[in-house]
Write a protein that holds these residues in place. Structure first.
Motif, PDB file in Angstrom:
ATOM      1  N   PHE A  81       0.847  -1.202   0.000  1.00 37.31           N
ATOM      2  CA  PHE A  81       0.000   0.000   0.000  1.00 37.31           C
ATOM      3  C   PHE A  81       0.882   1.252   0.000  1.00 37.31           C
ATOM      4  CE2 PHE A  81      -1.858   3.271   2.853  1.00 37.31           C
ATOM      5  CZ  PHE A  81      -2.982   3.623   2.121  1.00 37.31           C
ATOM      6  N   LEU A  82       1.908   1.236   0.849  1.00 35.82           N
ATOM      7  CA  LEU A  82       2.771   2.412   0.965  1.00 35.82           C
ATOM      8  C   LEU A  82       3.603   2.616  -0.294  1.00 35.82           C
ATOM      9  CD1 LEU A  82       3.968   1.882   4.654  1.00 35.82           C
ATOM     10  CD2 LEU A  82       2.406   3.670   3.836  1.00 35.82           C
ATOM     11  N   SER A  83       4.234   1.540  -0.777  1.00 37.50           N
ATOM     12  CA  SER A  83       5.147   1.711  -1.912  1.00 37.50           C
ATOM     13  C   SER A  83       4.381   1.915  -3.212  1.00 37.50           C
ATOM     14  CB  SER A  83       6.094   0.517  -2.030  1.00 37.50           C
ATOM     15  OG  SER A  83       5.374  -0.655  -2.314  1.00 37.50           O
ATOM     16  N   ASP A  84       3.271   1.225  -3.394  1.00 40.37           N
ATOM     17  CA  ASP A  84       2.566   1.300  -4.675  1.00 40.37           C
ATOM     18  C   ASP A  84       1.498   2.394  -4.667  1.00 40.37           C
ATOM     19  OD1 ASP A  84       4.182  -0.836  -5.049  1.00 40.37           O
ATOM     20  OD2 ASP A  84       2.614  -2.320  -5.329  1.00 40.37           O
ATOM     21  N   ASP A  85       0.481   2.251  -3.820  1.00 34.92           N
ATOM     22  CA  ASP A  85      -0.648   3.188  -3.847  1.00 34.92           C
ATOM     23  C   ASP A  85      -0.205   4.614  -3.493  1.00 34.92           C
ATOM     24  OD1 ASP A  85      -1.760   0.739  -4.150  1.00 34.92           O
ATOM     25  OD2 ASP A  85      -3.423   1.043  -2.754  1.00 34.92           O
ATOM     26  N   LEU A  86       0.419   4.749  -2.318  1.00 29.70           N
ATOM     27  CA  LEU A  86       0.843   6.085  -1.901  1.00 29.70           C
ATOM     28  C   LEU A  86       2.055   6.550  -2.707  1.00 29.70           C
ATOM     29  CD1 LEU A  86       0.347   6.330   1.952  1.00 29.70           C
ATOM     30  CD2 LEU A  86      -1.268   6.661   0.089  1.00 29.70           C
ATOM     31  N   GLY A  87       2.916   5.602  -3.091  1.00 30.52           N
ATOM     32  CA  GLY A  87       4.089   5.951  -3.892  1.00 30.52           C
ATOM     33  C   GLY A  87       3.696   6.662  -5.183  1.00 30.52           C
ATOM     34  N   ARG A  88       2.623   6.176  -5.812  1.00 30.99           N
ATOM     35  CA  ARG A  88       2.157   6.817  -7.057  1.00 30.99           C
ATOM     36  C   ARG A  88       1.762   8.273  -6.816  1.00 30.99           C
ATOM     37  NH1 ARG A  88       0.535   1.700  -8.698  1.00 30.99           N
ATOM     38  NH2 ARG A  88      -1.347   1.721  -7.428  1.00 30.99           N
ATOM     39  N   LEU A  89       1.133   8.541  -5.671  1.00 25.59           N
ATOM     40  CA  LEU A  89       0.702   9.912  -5.365  1.00 25.59           C
ATOM     41  C   LEU A  89       1.909  10.829  -5.147  1.00 25.59           C
ATOM     42  CD1 LEU A  89      -2.242   9.050  -2.928  1.00 25.59           C
ATOM     43  CD2 LEU A  89      -2.418   9.821  -5.301  1.00 25.59           C
ATOM     44  N   HIS A  90       2.895  10.330  -4.411  1.00 21.70           N
ATOM     45  CA  HIS A  90       4.080  11.168  -4.164  1.00 21.70           C
ATOM     46  C   HIS A  90       4.917  11.313  -5.430  1.00 21.70           C
ATOM     47  CE1 HIS A  90       3.239  11.763   0.007  1.00 21.70           C
ATOM     48  NE2 HIS A  90       3.090  10.474   0.195  1.00 21.70           N
ATOM     49  N   GLN A  91       4.880  10.291  -6.277  1.00 24.41           N
ATOM     50  CA  GLN A  91       5.564  10.394  -7.569  1.00 24.41           C
ATOM     51  C   GLN A  91       4.952  11.521  -8.396  1.00 24.41           C
ATOM     52  OE1 GLN A  91       5.218   6.898 -10.027  1.00 24.41           O
ATOM     53  NE2 GLN A  91       6.882   7.519 -11.363  1.00 24.41           N
ATOM     54  N   LYS A  92       3.617  11.599  -8.347  1.00 21.28           N
ATOM     55  CA  LYS A  92       2.903  12.653  -9.073  1.00 21.28           C
ATOM     56  C   LYS A  92       3.346  14.028  -8.557  1.00 21.28           C
ATOM     57  CE  LYS A  92      -1.803  13.998  -9.650  1.00 21.28           C
ATOM     58  NZ  LYS A  92      -3.120  13.816  -9.046  1.00 21.28           N
ATOM     59  N   SER A  93       3.468  14.143  -7.233  1.00 20.81           N
ATOM     60  CA  SER A  93       3.951  15.398  -6.641  1.00 20.81           C
ATOM     61  C   SER A  93       5.336  15.737  -7.159  1.00 20.81           C
ATOM     62  CB  SER A  93       4.040  15.281  -5.112  1.00 20.81           C
ATOM     63  OG  SER A  93       2.774  15.196  -4.541  1.00 20.81           O
ATOM     64  N   ALA A  94       6.209  14.730  -7.142  1.00 17.48           N
ATOM     65  CA  ALA A  94       7.600  14.958  -7.540  1.00 17.48           C
ATOM     66  C   ALA A  94       7.680  15.396  -8.999  1.00 17.48           C
ATOM     67  CB  ALA A  94       8.421  13.685  -7.316  1.00 17.48           C
ATOM     68  N   LEU A  95       6.859  14.743  -9.842  1.00 14.44           N
ATOM     69  CA  LEU A  95       6.898  15.092 -11.268  1.00 14.44           C
ATOM     70  C   LEU A  95       6.374  16.504 -11.492  1.00 14.44           C
ATOM     71  CD1 LEU A  95       5.884  11.715 -12.955  1.00 14.44           C
ATOM     72  CD2 LEU A  95       8.160  12.670 -12.534  1.00 14.44           C
ATOM     73  N   ALA A  96       5.286  16.875 -10.761  1.00  6.25           N
ATOM     74  CA  ALA A  96       4.742  18.229 -10.902  1.00  6.25           C
ATOM     75  C   ALA A  96       5.772  19.267 -10.464  1.00  6.25           C
ATOM     76  CB  ALA A  96       3.461  18.362 -10.082  1.00  6.25           C
ATOM     77  N   LEU A  97       6.441  18.987  -9.348  1.00  7.92           N
ATOM     78  CA  LEU A  97       7.469  19.914  -8.857  1.00  7.92           C
ATOM     79  C   LEU A  97       8.619  20.044  -9.849  1.00  7.92           C
ATOM     80  CD1 LEU A  97       7.581  18.800  -5.103  1.00  7.92           C
ATOM     81  CD2 LEU A  97       7.009  21.102  -5.905  1.00  7.92           C
ATOM     82  N   SER A  98       9.010  18.908 -10.452  1.00  4.30           N
ATOM     83  CA  SER A  98      10.148  18.993 -11.378  1.00  4.30           C
ATOM     84  C   SER A  98       9.756  19.701 -12.672  1.00  4.30           C
ATOM     85  CB  SER A  98      10.756  17.612 -11.651  1.00  4.30           C
ATOM     86  OG  SER A  98       9.787  16.699 -12.036  1.00  4.30           O
ATOM     87  N   GLU A  99       8.485  19.534 -13.106  1.00  2.28           N
ATOM     88  CA  GLU A  99       8.054  20.270 -14.312  1.00  2.28           C
ATOM     89  C   GLU A  99       8.064  21.775 -14.057  1.00  2.28           C
ATOM     90  OE1 GLU A  99       4.301  18.723 -15.692  1.00  2.28           O
ATOM     91  OE2 GLU A  99       5.202  16.738 -15.982  1.00  2.28           O
ATOM     92  N   THR A 100       7.610  22.155 -12.873  1.00  3.12           N
ATOM     93  CA  THR A 100       7.622  23.581 -12.522  1.00  3.12           C
ATOM     94  C   THR A 100       9.050  24.114 -12.535  1.00  3.12           C
ATOM     95  OG1 THR A 100       5.700  23.215 -11.115  1.00  3.12           O
ATOM     96  CG2 THR A 100       6.911  25.254 -10.767  1.00  3.12           C
ATOM     97  N   ALA A 101       9.950  23.342 -11.924  1.00  2.00           N
ATOM     98  CA  ALA A 101      11.350  23.787 -11.847  1.00  2.00           C
ATOM     99  C   ALA A 101      11.966  23.884 -13.236  1.00  2.00           C
ATOM    100  CB  ALA A 101      12.145  22.827 -10.969  1.00  2.00           C
ATOM    101  N   ARG A 102      11.629  22.919 -14.097  1.00  2.00           N
ATOM    102  CA  ARG A 102      12.195  22.955 -15.455  1.00  2.00           C
ATOM    103  C   ARG A 102      11.628  24.138 -16.237  1.00  2.00           C
ATOM    104  NH1 ARG A 102      11.879  16.952 -15.369  1.00  2.00           N
ATOM    105  NH2 ARG A 102      14.008  16.289 -14.896  1.00  2.00           N
TER     106      ARG A 102
END
Lengths: 103, 389
Positions: free
Chosen positions: B40-61
């Motif tokens: 649950f932590l690595s897959d379900d929640l991991g996907r949500l935090h991955q989405k955060s990380a990608l959004a943050l990196s797109e903003t930075a780029r």
């Protein structure tokens, strides 16, 4: 109506902070202590049930420990585990979802 | 007690072996819960935090920054939900080990007596003067109590039992069921796929752990002498007993893979399975070099790793590596997964190394092997760097 104040309903007293702890840390620890207490009650009741049922011959001694779920029971348990995880950790998921839309 | 006595108490129903600690009803229930929670932590929640990380990196780029990783990392660690996620993943791992240790501990006497093999087909050599490599001292890899090298019981098999059962829980049954042997099967499949002319007489596994990947070599090449080395005495005692109960002839010895006591050119195949990310980068260089030294002319080195290699621009893989290094005590995760294996293998003396992904198999001899430059994902492919001496 009983006008006496229940012991559990006293006005809150000041709680001196432990150096280095956030309020959240203390709250979390308090909840863990309560949860452990609740779990102990559940286990004690289950133990009582097993002993009573063993005493009247409904189940044999150690039957629960020897119990092996069949495929249907295993699937039902897996579903229940996942439901419980989703329920208990709901707040963590909601916060992750919330943070996902903050950029 | 015989192996069949021990197996009669085996309740998990999937492929196993006599040495694996038997789990009670409550222990199995708890370990299944921890396994599901980790997922649950690595897959379900991991996907949500991955989405955060990608959004943050797109903003930075979009703001024109080049090296976005440090900024994304700092921003994520400032978020309460991310902090909680990191802590929960670590605590789920700790909880898994606590449960596994309890299961193994209460069976230690039974397991020690099962490990007393009267007429072994393989062998075990423990070095009383063995010096544990620095990079394994002071950090319990995977948060595992005792780590690979240490042992709460200097004479018994307890630490090996903990490692084996922990692996069975952690791998969620996806790495070859309770035998946990998909990696070894896949390494042998790579040999059969890419070097089909090899007819090995002697095979060495470096960093064998509890022997899960050494047994497939003995099964795939029954005429060959299979040797396997690692750093922990308890782990090796367990590995020896485990292999014996599985009917696999393996010669285990306590040795550092960077500097073994085998003579030059003494093996036809030298291989390792996910050992490099548990070492250090200087040790990786030494291990690859040692694998080259030990090969006869025409012999094959196969080094298998997790199929998660990533480049500097993959922010989420960088965050995962950050977690593994800092909070799951995998100090060489980042190094091993960002290394240039073509260059490392060439520097070690392999002229034309093969670098790519081997399709995961459960039975090297009876499943078709496939090697390509694309990963099909974890547990479907394994990364492989191989070469001929």
């Amino acid at each position: 109506m009983d006008e006496r104040q229940a012991a559990s309903n006293q006005a809150p007293s000041a709680s001196r902070p432990v150096p280095g702890h956030r309020a959240l840390d203390d709250d979390m620890l308090a909840m863990l202590v309560a949860l452990a207490s609740e779990l102990t009650l559940v286990r004690a009741r289950q133990d009582a049930m097993e002993r009573i049922l063993t005493g009247v011959g409904v189940v044999t001694d150690g039957a629960v420990d020897r119990f092996e779920p069949d495929k249907a029971a295993e699937m039902a348990r897996a579903t229940e585990r996942k439901r419980m995880i989703a329920n208990v950790f709901r707040a963590v998921r909601m916060r992750a979802e919330y943070e996902g839309v903050q950029t | 007690m015989t192996a069949s006595d021990a197996l009669s108490g085996f309740r998990d129903g999937r492929r196993g072996h006599a040495m694996l600690p038997v789990r009670s009803h409550d222990e199995l229930s708890e370990q299944m819960l921890v396994r599901d929670l980790k997922m649950f932590l690595s897959d379900d929640l991991g996907r949500l935090h991955q989405k955060s990380a990608l959004a943050l990196s797109e903003t930075a780029r979009a703001q024109g920054r080049n090296d976005v990783f440090p900024g994304v990392r700092d921003a994520l660690y400032e978020r309460s939900g991310f902090q909680t996620w990191v802590s929960l993943r670590r605590e789920a791992q700790n909880q898994m080990w606590q449960s596994v240790v309890r299961t193994a501990d209460r069976q230690r006497d039974r397991l020690d007596s099962l490990a007393a093999i009267e007429t072994p087909i393989g062998s075990l050599t423990i070095d009383p003067d063995f010096v544990v490599p620095d990079y394994l001292v002071g950090e319990n890899v995977h948060l595992m109590p005792g780590g690979y090298a240490g042992s709460p019981d200097a004479n018994g098999v307890l630490q090996g039992a903990v490692i084996d059962l922990g692996g069975a829980v952690f791998m969620r049954g996806m790495n070859g069921g309770l035998l946990n042997d998909q990696r070894g099967q896949t390494a042998m499949s790579h040999v059969l796929t890419c070097y089909s002319d090899v007819n090995p007489k002697r095979i060495l596994e470096m960093g064998c752990g509890i022997g899960a990947s050494a047994v497939p070599a003995a099964w795939a090449f029954p005429e060959a002498d299979v040797c396997a080395i690692d750093v922990g005495a308890s782990m090796l005692r367990y590995a020896h007993a485990r292999a014996e109960h599985l009917g696999a002839r393996v010669h285990f010895s306590q040795q550092n893979a960077e500097v073994t006591d085998f003579p030059d050119a003494s093996f036809d195949i030298v291989y390792s399975c996910v050992a490099l990310h548990e070492a250090s980068m200087p040790a990786v260089v030494n291990i690859l070099g040692e694998s080259r030294r030990l090969l006869r002319p025409g012999g094959i080195a196969v080094h298998l790793e997790v199929p998660l290699l990533y480049g500097a621009d993959d922010v989420w893989a960088g965050m995962q590596a950050d977690f593994e290094s800092l909070y799951n005590n995998e100090p060489n995760w980042r190094g091993a997964l960002t290394a240039n294996y073509d260059a490392l293998m060439r520097d070690a003396g392999f002229d034309a190394p093969l670098i790519g992904f081997q399709r995961a198999v459960g039975d090297a001899r009876n499943e078709t092997g496939q090697f390509s430059d694309r990963s099909e994902g974890p547990f479907r492919s394994w990364f492989v760097a191989s070469g001929r001496a």
